[in-house]
Design a protein around this motif. Structure first.
Motif, mmCIF file in Angstrom:
data_model
loop_
_atom_site.group_PDB
_atom_site.id
_atom_site.type_symbol
_atom_site.label_atom_id
_atom_site.label_comp_id
_atom_site.label_asym_id
_atom_site.label_seq_id
_atom_site.Cartn_x
_atom_site.Cartn_y
_atom_site.Cartn_z
ATOM 1 N N LEU A 45 -9.119 -6.717 2.850
ATOM 2 C CA LEU A 45 -9.341 -5.649 4.072
ATOM 3 C C LEU A 45 -11.046 -5.652 4.399
ATOM 4 C CD1 LEU A 45 -6.794 -2.963 3.385
ATOM 5 C CD2 LEU A 45 -6.396 -4.772 4.771
ATOM 6 N N ALA A 46 -11.768 -6.008 3.335
ATOM 7 C CA ALA A 46 -13.138 -5.594 3.294
ATOM 8 C C ALA A 46 -13.461 -6.718 4.413
ATOM 9 C CB ALA A 46 -13.709 -6.041 2.168
ATOM 10 N N LEU A 48 0.867 -1.243 0.170
ATOM 11 C CA LEU A 48 0.120 -0.034 -0.172
ATOM 12 C C LEU A 48 0.716 1.231 0.042
ATOM 13 C CD1 LEU A 48 -2.802 -1.009 2.460
ATOM 14 C CD2 LEU A 48 -3.188 -0.699 0.098
ATOM 15 N N PHE A 95 -8.180 -3.600 -0.889
ATOM 16 C CA PHE A 95 -9.076 -3.090 0.045
ATOM 17 C C PHE A 95 -10.215 -4.400 -0.310
ATOM 18 C CE2 PHE A 95 -6.870 0.745 0.950
ATOM 19 C CZ PHE A 95 -7.098 1.145 2.114
ATOM 20 N N GLY A 133 -5.633 0.407 6.418
ATOM 21 C CA GLY A 133 -5.173 0.603 5.177
ATOM 22 C C GLY A 133 -5.368 1.994 4.587
ATOM 23 N N LEU A 134 -6.296 2.724 4.873
ATOM 24 C CA LEU A 134 -6.279 3.941 4.552
ATOM 25 C C LEU A 134 -5.201 4.943 5.412
ATOM 26 C CD1 LEU A 134 -10.304 4.698 5.117
ATOM 27 C CD2 LEU A 134 -9.083 4.587 2.753
ATOM 28 N N VAL A 167 -9.507 -1.856 7.403
ATOM 29 C CA VAL A 167 -9.679 -0.746 6.497
ATOM 30 C C VAL A 167 -9.349 0.313 6.675
ATOM 31 C CG1 VAL A 167 -11.638 0.514 5.432
ATOM 32 C CG2 VAL A 167 -12.042 -1.966 5.449
#
Length: 300
Positions: free
Chosen positions: A142-143, A98, A138, A152-153, A149
């Motif tokens: 990650l969902a 990422l 994602f 990840g952001l 989530v």
């Protein structure tokens, strides 16, 4: 490139790719995320300052303090805080992938703030492909997990910080010796990271493994890595040096798989192919040539 330069490039990718696994080691041992960031930045600042003192003199670190502060915040302080904060929940290998979106943000910011590096058609396609890879990561890995989530952001935001810092340094710090920029930026970032570290309370007694991990992160992963980075920029140019951005996430996934028992999912494989492939295409500038401007240092 010579054999020596190729070895240096691979060594830099291995060091920066391994930073994500070392962060995870320290976090799993109970070290607060803010202290991980603060200690690695502070150790890196000491190493770079020693190198800068010998190469350009300490006075050079005082050049353009307003801009080195802003670059230090965007490119080091904020990303280096966000990465360990996110890795409390996100696997280290996925974190490396990422953060590898940094060149995509650099390319997009260049449309507005660096017109001489305007993207050509292939570059725009590359950026789109790279962000499709992010969406896939994602969706696939990650969902359904709120903490994943959000983590990840945070990692994507760290990549944006690298892009902002790179663009800002190109506009405001050209002509300042790279070691001076790096040293001053690291000291500003140290002050920034000290605030959340102090707010998190005292530092618990770490294990020997964690001490070694954080020491390596600071002295080698931040300090020595910058020396290798700027050596390569001088010898082979910024465009070739930036290939480290595309190699580091491969090492990050490999370390996570080999040493931390992290899973290598189909989503991660496809995602890294799209992110790295898109970033490579995103280097295509208007007129079909990559810009020969100073690159960002995208280490973890």
């Amino acid at each position: 490139m010579t054999r020596r330069q190729t070895v240096l490039l691979l060594a830099l990718a291995a060091i920066w790719g391994g930073s994500y696994a070392l962060i995870k080691v320290a976090l799993d041992d109970g070290m607060p995320w803010a202290w991980v960031a603060f200690l690695r930045i502070a150790l890196g600042a000491v190493v770079i300052t020693l190198l800068a003192a010998r190469a350009v003199g300490l006075r050079a670190l005082a050049a353009r303090p307003r801009w080195t502060f802003l670059v230090g915040a965007a490119q080091i302080g904020i990303p280096f805080l966000l990465i360990p904060w996110a890795e409390r929940h996100v696997p280290s290998g996925l974190a490396g992938v990422l953060v590898a979106t940094a060149p995509l943000f650099t390319a997009l910011l260049g449309l507005r703030y660096a017109p001489d590096t305007a993207l050509g058609p292939r570059g725009l396609v590359g950026v789109a492909v790279g962000f499709v890879g992010v969406v896939l990561l994602f969706a696939a890995d990650l969902a359904g997990h709120g903490e994943l989530v959000v983590g990840g952001l945070a990692l994507v935001l760290a990549a944006l910080g690298y892009g902002i810092g790179s663009t800002l340094s190109r506009r405001t710090l050209m002509g300042v010796p790279p070691l001076a920029v790096s040293g001053a930026s690291l000291w500003w970032a140290t002050l920034i990271a000290a605030v959340p570290a102090a707010a998190s309370g005292g530092l618990p007694t770490p294990s020997t493994g964690t001490v070694l991990a954080v020491a390596f992160l600071g002295a080698v992963g931040t300090g020595i890595a910058y020396l290798i980075f700027f050596t390569l920029v001088t010898e082979i140019g910024p465009s070739r040096t930036m290939f480290v951005t595309y190699l580091a996430p491969v090492f990050a996934l490999g370390y996570g798989l080999a040493f931390l028992d992290e899973a290598l999912t189909v989503g991660a494989i496809v995602g890294i192919v799209l992110v790295v492939g898109g970033s490579l295409l995103g280097r295509e500038r208007g007129g079909g040539r990559a810009a020969a401007t100073a690159p960002e240092a995208p280490g973890a």
